[in-house]
Enzyme design. Structure first.
Site, PDB file in Angstrom:
ATOM      1  N   GLY A 132      10.750  33.059  34.626  1.00  0.00           N
ATOM      2  CA  GLY A 132       9.391  33.519  34.844  1.00  0.00           C
ATOM      3  C   GLY A 132       8.359  32.820  33.985  1.00  0.00           C
ATOM      4  N   ASP A 140       3.344  28.575  26.855  1.00  0.00           N
ATOM      5  CA  ASP A 140       4.439  29.122  27.643  1.00  0.00           C
ATOM      6  C   ASP A 140       5.758  28.516  27.187  1.00  0.00           C
ATOM      7  OD1 ASP A 140       2.441  30.346  29.149  1.00  0.00           O
ATOM      8  OD2 ASP A 140       2.390  28.718  30.618  1.00  0.00           O
ATOM      9  N   HIS A 169       1.981  29.059  36.047  1.00  0.00           N
ATOM     10  CA  HIS A 169       1.550  30.295  35.386  1.00  0.00           C
ATOM     11  C   HIS A 169       2.489  31.434  35.756  1.00  0.00           C
ATOM     12  CE1 HIS A 169      -1.101  33.088  33.393  1.00  0.00           C
ATOM     13  NE2 HIS A 169      -1.265  33.795  34.500  1.00  0.00           N
ATOM     14  N   ARG A 170       3.377  31.796  34.835  1.00  0.00           N
ATOM     15  CA  ARG A 170       4.346  32.885  34.970  1.00  0.00           C
ATOM     16  C   ARG A 170       5.327  32.669  36.124  1.00  0.00           C
ATOM     17  NH1 ARG A 170       2.546  32.519  31.060  1.00  0.00           N
ATOM     18  NH2 ARG A 170       1.217  33.893  29.842  1.00  0.00           N
ATOM     19  N   HIS A 171       5.653  31.414  36.386  1.00  0.00           N
ATOM     20  CA  HIS A 171       6.711  31.143  37.355  1.00  0.00           C
ATOM     21  C   HIS A 171       7.283  29.757  37.118  1.00  0.00           C
ATOM     22  CE1 HIS A 171       3.547  28.922  39.511  1.00  0.00           C
ATOM     23  NE2 HIS A 171       4.538  28.249  40.059  1.00  0.00           N
TER      24      HIS A 171
END
Length: 292
Positions: A132, A140, A169-171
């Site tokens: 994620g 990140d 972004h978050r993946h």
């Protein structure tokens, strides 16, 4: 359970999943297994594939809500030592995907390796964080990943290198069934100021999360330029309740499950928050939590 003949030591039927999640909600898994080695995991996935049994991988349970009716198929938890080892090789941290993210961060700090300390207090496993692309102010985790060992839906082992990995972004683009190992390339720093920085970040982050004794989960991804918590608060939704599910007063992007709460309560509250934020602020919130 005849299709699992030979796996009796690691697999069982009708395993309650609530005990394996932070929400402590939801029904049982039809089948549940905790393999002790990569070979056992590969053999189990091959067997499930042959019999058409769907497989899900359970990490730390911090980012998961299980429906009240439970989960069909096989749920695999990589909790055994074979999947949680952490090894330091110069500036490379090689860690099993089942290792808690916090332990990986602490091991890196002890060796004077910087880069992922900003992720302190993010719960869950390393594998879940990489899949994620977990992040916080400062960056990140994806920017530090140099390779991953993965296992496909059919039980084939592969290594994906940096050139083959995409983090957004978050993946990420990691879509294989299992992340087995992660290779992080970090930066050398003096471990003493690094440890002090980690401690400061830990205190700040923990103060913004629900109390440790509460059954709770973080629900939405942060839109760029703001946070989901700020939007939910602006919409006047802190403390909103449906049944035993309550929007946290401390951090509005968390839902707390009080006694007698059901997964259905949480799902209804999620829908209410999303619709109200969209209606009042014109922003569609995207789920961060996984729902089984």
């Amino acid at each position: 359970m005849s299709f699992l003949q030979g796996f009796e030591k690691i697999a069982r039927a009708d395993e309650p999943l609530a005990m394996h999640t932070w929400f402590q909600l939801g029904g049982p898994a039809e089948y549940f297994a905790e393999p002790r080695s990569v070979d056992e995991l590969v053999a189990l996935i091959h067997r499930c594939h042959q019999h058409g049994v769907p497989v899900r991988i359970l990490g730390g349970g911090s980012n998961l809500l299980v429906r009240d009716e439970g989960v069909p198929g096989m749920v695999v938890r990589l909790s055994e030592p074979a999947f949680c080892q952490i090894e330091i090789r110069d500036q490379i941290v090689l860690a099993g995907a089942g290792a808690p993210l916090g332990r990986v961060i602490t091991a890196a700090i002890r060796e004077g390796l910087a880069g992922i300390e900003n992720l302190v207090a993010i719960p869950g496993t390393l594998g879940g964080a990489v899949r994620g692309n977990a992040g916080a102010p400062g960056g990140d985790i994806g920017q530090w990943v140099r390779a991953t060992d993965v296992l496909t839906q059919t039980g084939e082992l592969r290594t994906r290198t940096r050139d083959d990995l995409i983090f957004g972004h978050r993946h990420s683009n990691i879509d294989e069934l299992v992340i087995l190992n992660v290779y992080l390339e970090l930066q050398r720093e003096d471990p003493r100021p690094l440890a002090r920085r980690l401690q400061t970040l830990w205190i700040l982050r923990r103060g913004r999360q629900p109390m440790g004794h509460q059954c709770a989960g973080r629900i939405f991804k942060d839109p760029r330029g703001t946070t989901a918590a700020e939007l939910i608060e602006q919409a006047g939704l802190k403390g909103t309740r449906i049944g035993g599910a309550v929007v946290s007063e401390r951090k509005a992007n968390f839902i707390v499950a009080e006694p007698e709460c059901t997964s259905a309560d949480v799902l209804r509250l999620i829908d209410l928050v999303r619709s109200q934020v969209a209606q009042r602020l014109g922003i569609e919130l995207e789920l961060e939590i996984e729902i089984w």
